[in-house]
Scaffold this motif. Structure first.
Motif, PDB file in Angstrom:
ATOM      1  N   LEU A 143       0.857  -1.181   0.000  1.00  0.00           N
ATOM      2  CA  LEU A 143       0.000   0.000   0.000  1.00  0.00           C
ATOM      3  C   LEU A 143       0.889   1.225   0.000  1.00  0.00           C
ATOM      4  O   LEU A 143       1.760   1.368   0.861  1.00  0.00           O
ATOM      5  CB  LEU A 143      -0.905   0.001   1.242  1.00  0.00           C
ATOM      6  CG  LEU A 143      -1.726   1.263   1.496  1.00  0.00           C
ATOM      7  CD1 LEU A 143      -2.759   1.485   0.387  1.00  0.00           C
ATOM      8  CD2 LEU A 143      -2.406   1.203   2.864  1.00  0.00           C
ATOM      9  N   ASP A 144       0.688   2.132  -0.985  1.00  0.00           N
ATOM     10  CA  ASP A 144       1.515   3.333  -1.029  1.00  0.00           C
ATOM     11  C   ASP A 144       0.803   4.509  -0.363  1.00  0.00           C
ATOM     12  O   ASP A 144      -0.357   4.423   0.047  1.00  0.00           O
ATOM     13  CB  ASP A 144       1.945   3.655  -2.462  1.00  0.00           C
ATOM     14  CG  ASP A 144       0.800   4.063  -3.380  1.00  0.00           C
ATOM     15  OD1 ASP A 144      -0.215   4.583  -2.888  1.00  0.00           O
ATOM     16  OD2 ASP A 144       0.938   3.867  -4.609  1.00  0.00           O
ATOM     17  N   ASP A 146      -0.348   7.153  -1.524  1.00  0.00           N
ATOM     18  CA  ASP A 146      -1.444   7.726  -2.298  1.00  0.00           C
ATOM     19  C   ASP A 146      -2.708   6.865  -2.271  1.00  0.00           C
ATOM     20  O   ASP A 146      -3.692   7.181  -2.940  1.00  0.00           O
ATOM     21  CB  ASP A 146      -1.011   7.936  -3.747  1.00  0.00           C
ATOM     22  CG  ASP A 146       0.088   8.988  -3.868  1.00  0.00           C
ATOM     23  OD1 ASP A 146       0.052   9.966  -3.102  1.00  0.00           O
ATOM     24  OD2 ASP A 146       0.984   8.812  -4.716  1.00  0.00           O
ATOM     25  N   GLY A 147      -2.674   5.768  -1.525  1.00  0.00           N
ATOM     26  CA  GLY A 147      -3.858   4.935  -1.393  1.00  0.00           C
ATOM     27  C   GLY A 147      -4.021   3.888  -2.471  1.00  0.00           C
ATOM     28  O   GLY A 147      -5.123   3.369  -2.668  1.00  0.00           O
ATOM     29  N   TRP A 148      -2.927   3.529  -3.146  1.00  0.00           N
ATOM     30  CA  TRP A 148      -2.992   2.466  -4.149  1.00  0.00           C
ATOM     31  C   TRP A 148      -2.452   1.167  -3.550  1.00  0.00           C
ATOM     32  O   TRP A 148      -1.394   1.146  -2.917  1.00  0.00           O
ATOM     33  CB  TRP A 148      -2.185   2.826  -5.388  1.00  0.00           C
ATOM     34  CG  TRP A 148      -2.835   3.861  -6.248  1.00  0.00           C
ATOM     35  CD1 TRP A 148      -2.484   5.176  -6.355  1.00  0.00           C
ATOM     36  CD2 TRP A 148      -3.956   3.661  -7.119  1.00  0.00           C
ATOM     37  NE1 TRP A 148      -3.326   5.815  -7.238  1.00  0.00           N
ATOM     38  CE2 TRP A 148      -4.232   4.909  -7.725  1.00  0.00           C
ATOM     39  CE3 TRP A 148      -4.754   2.564  -7.439  1.00  0.00           C
ATOM     40  CZ2 TRP A 148      -5.275   5.081  -8.626  1.00  0.00           C
ATOM     41  CZ3 TRP A 148      -5.793   2.725  -8.339  1.00  0.00           C
ATOM     42  CH2 TRP A 148      -6.050   3.974  -8.930  1.00  0.00           C
ATOM     43  N   LEU A 149      -3.190   0.114  -3.767  1.00  0.00           N
ATOM     44  CA  LEU A 149      -2.767  -1.230  -3.391  1.00  0.00           C
ATOM     45  C   LEU A 149      -2.061  -1.867  -4.574  1.00  0.00           C
ATOM     46  O   LEU A 149      -2.501  -1.733  -5.718  1.00  0.00           O
ATOM     47  CB  LEU A 149      -3.981  -2.085  -3.006  1.00  0.00           C
ATOM     48  CG  LEU A 149      -4.763  -1.635  -1.779  1.00  0.00           C
ATOM     49  CD1 LEU A 149      -6.158  -2.244  -1.789  1.00  0.00           C
ATOM     50  CD2 LEU A 149      -4.023  -2.030  -0.512  1.00  0.00           C
ATOM     51  N   TRP A 150      -0.988  -2.580  -4.303  1.00  0.00           N
ATOM     52  CA  TRP A 150      -0.217  -3.294  -5.330  1.00  0.00           C
ATOM     53  C   TRP A 150      -0.244  -4.764  -4.938  1.00  0.00           C
ATOM     54  O   TRP A 150       0.236  -5.152  -3.874  1.00  0.00           O
ATOM     55  CB  TRP A 150       1.199  -2.738  -5.407  1.00  0.00           C
ATOM     56  CG  TRP A 150       1.187  -1.265  -5.677  1.00  0.00           C
ATOM     57  CD1 TRP A 150       0.981  -0.258  -4.760  1.00  0.00           C
ATOM     58  CD2 TRP A 150       1.336  -0.624  -6.933  1.00  0.00           C
ATOM     59  NE1 TRP A 150       1.006   0.956  -5.388  1.00  0.00           N
ATOM     60  CE2 TRP A 150       1.221   0.776  -6.716  1.00  0.00           C
ATOM     61  CE3 TRP A 150       1.558  -1.092  -8.234  1.00  0.00           C
ATOM     62  CZ2 TRP A 150       1.325   1.703  -7.747  1.00  0.00           C
ATOM     63  CZ3 TRP A 150       1.666  -0.171  -9.258  1.00  0.00           C
ATOM     64  CH2 TRP A 150       1.550   1.208  -9.007  1.00  0.00           C
ATOM     65  N   ARG A 170      -3.083  -3.410  -9.650  1.00  0.00           N
ATOM     66  CA  ARG A 170      -3.183  -2.229  -8.804  1.00  0.00           C
ATOM     67  C   ARG A 170      -4.659  -1.977  -8.534  1.00  0.00           C
ATOM     68  O   ARG A 170      -5.512  -2.188  -9.401  1.00  0.00           O
ATOM     69  CB  ARG A 170      -2.577  -1.013  -9.514  1.00  0.00           C
ATOM     70  CG  ARG A 170      -2.544   0.252  -8.660  1.00  0.00           C
ATOM     71  CD  ARG A 170      -2.014   1.430  -9.443  1.00  0.00           C
ATOM     72  NE  ARG A 170      -2.980   1.856 -10.470  1.00  0.00           N
ATOM     73  CZ  ARG A 170      -2.798   2.893 -11.285  1.00  0.00           C
ATOM     74  NH1 ARG A 170      -1.669   3.582 -11.229  1.00  0.00           N
ATOM     75  NH2 ARG A 170      -3.717   3.226 -12.170  1.00  0.00           N
ATOM     76  N   ALA A 171      -4.976  -1.526  -7.326  1.00  0.00           N
ATOM     77  CA  ALA A 171      -6.365  -1.234  -6.973  1.00  0.00           C
ATOM     78  C   ALA A 171      -6.383  -0.104  -5.956  1.00  0.00           C
ATOM     79  O   ALA A 171      -5.397   0.138  -5.251  1.00  0.00           O
ATOM     80  CB  ALA A 171      -7.055  -2.473  -6.406  1.00  0.00           C
ATOM     81  N   ARG A 172      -7.489   0.568  -5.883  1.00  0.00           N
ATOM     82  CA  ARG A 172      -7.649   1.668  -4.935  1.00  0.00           C
ATOM     83  C   ARG A 172      -8.000   1.128  -3.553  1.00  0.00           C
ATOM     84  O   ARG A 172      -8.823   0.230  -3.412  1.00  0.00           O
ATOM     85  CB  ARG A 172      -8.750   2.607  -5.429  1.00  0.00           C
ATOM     86  CG  ARG A 172      -9.082   3.761  -4.497  1.00  0.00           C
ATOM     87  CD  ARG A 172      -7.930   4.717  -4.306  1.00  0.00           C
ATOM     88  NE  ARG A 172      -7.597   5.462  -5.507  1.00  0.00           N
ATOM     89  CZ  ARG A 172      -6.621   6.355  -5.572  1.00  0.00           C
ATOM     90  NH1 ARG A 172      -5.858   6.575  -4.498  1.00  0.00           N
ATOM     91  NH2 ARG A 172      -6.374   6.997  -6.691  1.00  0.00           N
ATOM     92  N   MET A 173      -7.350   1.689  -2.523  1.00  0.00           N
ATOM     93  CA  MET A 173      -7.716   1.364  -1.155  1.00  0.00           C
ATOM     94  C   MET A 173      -9.142   1.845  -0.926  1.00  0.00           C
ATOM     95  O   MET A 173      -9.464   3.012  -1.171  1.00  0.00           O
ATOM     96  CB  MET A 173      -6.756   2.055  -0.181  1.00  0.00           C
ATOM     97  CG  MET A 173      -7.062   1.822   1.270  1.00  0.00           C
ATOM     98  SD  MET A 173      -6.700   0.154   1.843  1.00  0.00           S
ATOM     99  CE  MET A 173      -6.913   0.381   3.620  1.00  0.00           C
ATOM    100  N   ASP A 197     -11.530  -0.070  -8.600  1.00  0.00           N
ATOM    101  CA  ASP A 197     -10.536   0.480  -9.525  1.00  0.00           C
ATOM    102  C   ASP A 197      -9.358  -0.462  -9.767  1.00  0.00           C
ATOM    103  O   ASP A 197      -8.188  -0.067  -9.687  1.00  0.00           O
ATOM    104  CB  ASP A 197     -10.009   1.832  -9.010  1.00  0.00           C
ATOM    105  CG  ASP A 197     -11.119   2.852  -8.827  1.00  0.00           C
ATOM    106  OD1 ASP A 197     -12.100   2.802  -9.592  1.00  0.00           O
ATOM    107  OD2 ASP A 197     -11.001   3.698  -7.927  1.00  0.00           O
TER     108      ASP A 197
END
Length: 218
Positions: A143-144, A146-150, A170-173, A197
């Motif tokens: 999780l970065d 900016d709220g993106w999950l990898w 990649r997906a949005r938290m 997303d």
């Protein structure tokens, strides 16, 4: 097989473990540790660890390792029951709260729990999966800021397939999700939610296990 967490000096002075967590350490439970994340918070050093466990499930454990000679067990999640083959645990501060994320690999989902304090047991929120169905065998989670999950999905066959069907996504938290009151154990009904997303970044991979986002020089 010795089911332990071991520390080896990084300066090459010895190949022997200088300390360990395992059988005999207060709070240690079950076998097959398979995921680690070390981080600092409030001036202390912590180690988040998953263990696959036995037929009743595995757990995520938090250890305070500030004193190298005396690791202290802080909490075990979930409080009752167990997780189905958890991997790649993370405890990250996001949106003002601490979020526990783990690859709930046996279910093909991303497990999510939350707490306001590192030392307080997180409360289960949801099990997340893409709209088109569960992951084949989710192995890696990051999780970065900016709220993106990898997310790294090994593909079919519990990560043992020779078919090149692994992928990185990649997906949005998610926003707005709250604890459900459930334990989070796979032995009880779980809150299933759609992961928003989702973007496929790479596919056709052979058994990818873990990945993380790294921006050189960033």
């Amino acid at each position: 097989m010795e089911h332990q967490i071991r520390w080896i000096p990084g300066d090459g002075s010895t190949a022997l473990a200088v300390r360990s967590i395992g059988a005999g350490t207060p709070g240690w439970r079950n076998d097959a540790p398979n995921g680690l994340d070390r981080f600092d918070a409030d001036g202390r050093s912590y180690l988040l660890q998953t263990t696959r466990g036995d037929w009743a499930g595995g757990w995520a454990n938090l250890w305070d390792i500030t004193d190298p000679a005396a690791p202290a067990h802080v909490w075990r999640y979930p409080a009752s029951g167990g997780l189905d083959a958890p991997h790649a645990p993370l405890l990250r501060r996001f949106g003002g709260r601490w979020w526990l994320l783990y690859a709930h690999a046996g279910l093909g989902t991303l497990g999510l729990a939350v707490t306001d304090e590192v030392t307080a047991l997180p409360a289960y929120v949801a099990d997340l999966a893409p709209e088109d169905g569960p992951f084949d065998f989710l192995r890696g989670v990051d999780l970065d800021d900016d709220g993106w999950l990898w997310l790294t999905d090994s593909g079919p066959g519990d990560g043992l397939s020779v078919e090149p069907r692994g992928r990185v996504l990649r997906a949005r938290m998610p926003e707005g999700l709250q604890p459900t009151g459930a334990s989070g154990s796979f032995l009880e009904p779980l809150a299933r939610e759609t992961l928003p997303d989702v973007v496929l970044l790479a596919d056709g991979l052979v058994n990818p296990f873990e990945g993380w986002l790294w921006v050189p020089g960033g």
